[in-house]
Each structure stands twice: as structure tokens, then as C-alpha cells.
Design a protein around this motif. Structure first.
Motif: not given
Length: 374
Positions: A111, A114-115, A118-121, A123, A127
Motif C-alpha cells: 500500500e 506508490e507513495n 500515504q496508504s493507498s488503501r 482514503t 490519512r
């Protein structure tokens, strides 16, 4: 890594492991009770058997990591410069055999590929104000609590030691659970309530931007309560339901993220003693802070074993990864000199105040770079 896997042990094997551990602790108690700051004042080197001194004398820090801890650098072979005494080899082998197996190392969760911040899972609203590590933790534990709640038919989740309420907010406003949050610090509870309102406003704005997205139901903010939970007595507030269920008595699920020290014990005791508590999902921490006596050891049977006692300092050391110490020795950085400086200072302290033992003198960052006059 060789050692003991606790998962496959029977009840009898677990007891035998406890017996073996306490025997080893009792046998080497003098080493365990030694403080590095007393290296000079108590002549700690002289307390070792002469055969050990001959084997260890002159070894560099990297050699100690390789030979004594058994953690060589990648590609390095373990080669002894002399024949070590059997007693020292036995201690090394015993410590390795009785240690719990684990796989050192860390891989970045998918997650965060990409960043890393920030967790991509999660919203964006969930966060905000939450560090990456905590984002990962609240998502994983929150989803686990949701599954447990569905499986056990829980009517309410109780987040004990909720702090600023990050986990509670995700479970209630993100997963739709009915959540009560208990925290003993009034300041943290006040901040949690402010963050609740901030998150609600952000979610309402998202709803207006995306009106076609179907909301699963009305949103319920966590119910925050200022409450300290005793490790020995049952907490009435913890057991009180937020609302009466039409299906009968409340079914509670207890959870705690980083339930520090005795707080983990309190969760376990409520789970064992209270019929309304039907599930528990706890991530404990700071095991060295368990009260002694009272919480350490949790097992009455272990408490009856001679030599089971472990003071705070040893329990704290047990929480640390051996790999970290091996890495410091392998690097052989100048910061290792700090331990020598502190031990030398102890000789001065003892000379001035002989009755003062092991004072809590705090270290100075990068002290090894200072001149002795400084």
C-alpha cells in the motif's frame, strides 16, 4: 534462524520450555544482573572465568558480533582464532536454541509502494494527521476487528487506550462499527473529539462531491470516555453498552492498538472474566512495563518456578532485537565509546558519593565527539 517455534508446542512442551529458560537465567544470573556502567567499579571483567577471558580478550566489536552472537556479515564465515572453552560454547548454543524463531527483515507494504507517506488503501480523510506506520496499523487491525465482529455477532467494539482515536475513527466512520473509546488522558480525548468533527466534515464534503456513491448507512462517531482502566479490577464503564440491543445482552469486542504494559493484561482479564466480552483483538507493547508483582508473569505456574524473576531492565532488553545490537557491533562506530565514558564516570561518582549506586545519569547525544573537558 534456529530456535523454538512457539506455535507448534503442546501445553507440556511450553511448560518444559519455561523450566529450561528459568534454569538458564538462574545459572547466569550474575551476568544478567551486571551493569555496563559498573565495568570498572565492580571489575566485571574479572568476574568472568579465566578461560572466557582468554577467548574473548582482544576481539574487535565485529568479531564479537560474528563469534559470540553468531551473526556474521553477509558472505562471512565464522572462524575462531582459538579453541573456545566448552562452557562458553554451551552458553552460546543454549541461548540460540531457546530463542524464539523469527524472520528478521522488513518489506515495504504494497500500500506504500506508490507513495511511502500515504496508504493507498485508506482514503485521504482517514490519512490526515496519521503517520504512515499508524495508517498501516489502523487499517490492518480495523479490518481484523470488523471480521471478528461479524463472526461473533458483536454489538459494540471497545477501543481501550484509544489515544487520539485514530483506530476508533476508522472502525466507526470507515467500517460502520459501533465504537466506544476509553482513554485516561483528558487532553487526548479532547483532541480525539476535535478530530472526529474534522473527519465528519471531510466525509460530508466528499458525499456532496460524489452524490452517486451510495452511503452504507448513518455515520456514528466514536463515543469517547475519559477512563483509566485498572490492570487488577474490572472496569464497569468498559462493560456498559452504548445502547440496548433488541437481541438481548450486549456482546462486546475489546481491542487495543499498542496497549501498553498492564493495559494488555487488563484486556485479557476482562476477556476471561466477563461473559459479555466475546472477542479480543489486542496489539500489546512495552511488555517491560508489566507490574511486578501483579502482571508479570501472567502465568501463576511460571511464577512458581525458581529463577523466573526478571527486573525491568532485563525485560526491556528482551523487547529489543538481537540483530540491532549485532549491527552496532559490526559497524564498530565511535559511538560505542559512550559506554566506556559512562563506566569511567561511574568511578568518579562512586569516589565522591560511595552510597550512590546506578544513578540515572542521562547520556548526551554524540558525546563521543566531545573533548573530555566538555
Amino acid at each position: 534462524m534456529p530456535g523454538v517455534s512457539a506455535r507448534g508446542l503442546s501445553h507440556g512442551e511450553r511448560r518444559q520450555l519455561a523450566v529450561n529458560l528459568t534454569r538458564v537465567l538462574a545459572l547466569y544470573r550474575s551476568i544478567l544482573d551486571a551493569y555496563i556502567i559498573e565495568f570498572f567499579t565492580d571489575s566485571l571483567w574479572g568476574t568472568l572465568p579465566s578461560s572466557w577471558q582468554e577467548a574473548l580478550d582482544g576481539l574487535t566489536p565485529p568479531q564479537l558480533a560474528t563469534l559470540l552472537l553468531g551473526m556474521p556479515r553477509e558472505g562471512e564465515e565464522i572462524r575462531y582464532r582459538s579453541v573456545w572453552p566448552l562452557t562458553l560454547l554451551a552458553l552460546k548454543s543454549t541461548a540460540c536454541a531457546l530463542a524464539f524463531t523469527r524472520t528478521p527483515g522488513f518489506q515495504t507494504p504494497s500500500e506504500f509502494l506508490e507513495n511511502p507517506s500515504q496508504s493507498s488503501r485508506l482514503t485521504a480523510p482517514f490519512r490526515k494527521h496519521v503517520k504512515p506506520k499508524k495508517q498501516h496499523e489502523i487499517r490492518r487491525l480495523g479490518e481484523l476487528v470488523k471480521k471478528l465482529s461479524d463472526l461473533t455477532g458483536c454489538t459494540q467494539v471497545v477501543d481501550v487506550g484509544s489515544g487520539q482515536g485514530h483506530l476508533s475513527r476508522f472502525m466507526s466512520l470507515g467500517l460502520g462499527l459501533m465504537v466506544k473509546s476509553l482513554e485516561g488522558n483528558q487532553r487526548l480525548v479532547s483532541r480525539a473529539r476535535r478530530l472526529d468533527q474534522e473527519l465528519l466534515q471531510a466525509l460530508n464534503k466528499m458525499d456532496k462531491r460524489h452524490p452517486k456513491v451510495v452511503q452504507r448507512g448513518p455515520r456514528h462517531s466514536p463515543h469517547h470516555v475519559v477512563q483509566w482502566v485498572s490492570p487488577t479490577a474490572l472496569c464497569e464503564e468498559l462493560l456498559l453498552p452504548l445502547e440496548t440491543s433488541g437481541q438481548g445482552s450486549a456482546r462486546l469486542l475489546l481491542t487495543g492498538l499498542h496497549a501498553c504494559g498492564d493495559l494488555s493484561v487488563a484486556l485479557l482479564r476482562h476477556f476471561c472474566r466477563c461473559s459479555e466480552v466475546v472477542a479480543l483483538a489486542s496489539v500489546g507493547c512495552c511488555y517491560m512495563k508489566l507490574s511486578d508483582p501483579g502482571s508479570y508473569p501472567l502465568s501463576q505456574w511460571v511464577a512458581g518456578l525458581p529463577g523466573h524473576e526478571l527486573p525491568y531492565r532485563l525485560r526491556e532488553g528482551a523487547c529489543h532485537a538481537l540483530e540491532d545490537y549485532a549491527e552496532r557491533l559490526q559497524k564498530a562506530g565511535p559511538d560505542l565509546q559512550t559506554h566506556c565514558f559512562r563506566a569511567a564516570l561511574e568511578t568518579v561518582i562512586r569516589h565522591v558519593c560511595p552510597e550512590l549506586r546506578r544513578p540515572g545519569v542521562q547520556g548526551i547525544p554524540r558525546v563521543h565527539e566531545l573533548k573530555i573537558e566538555e
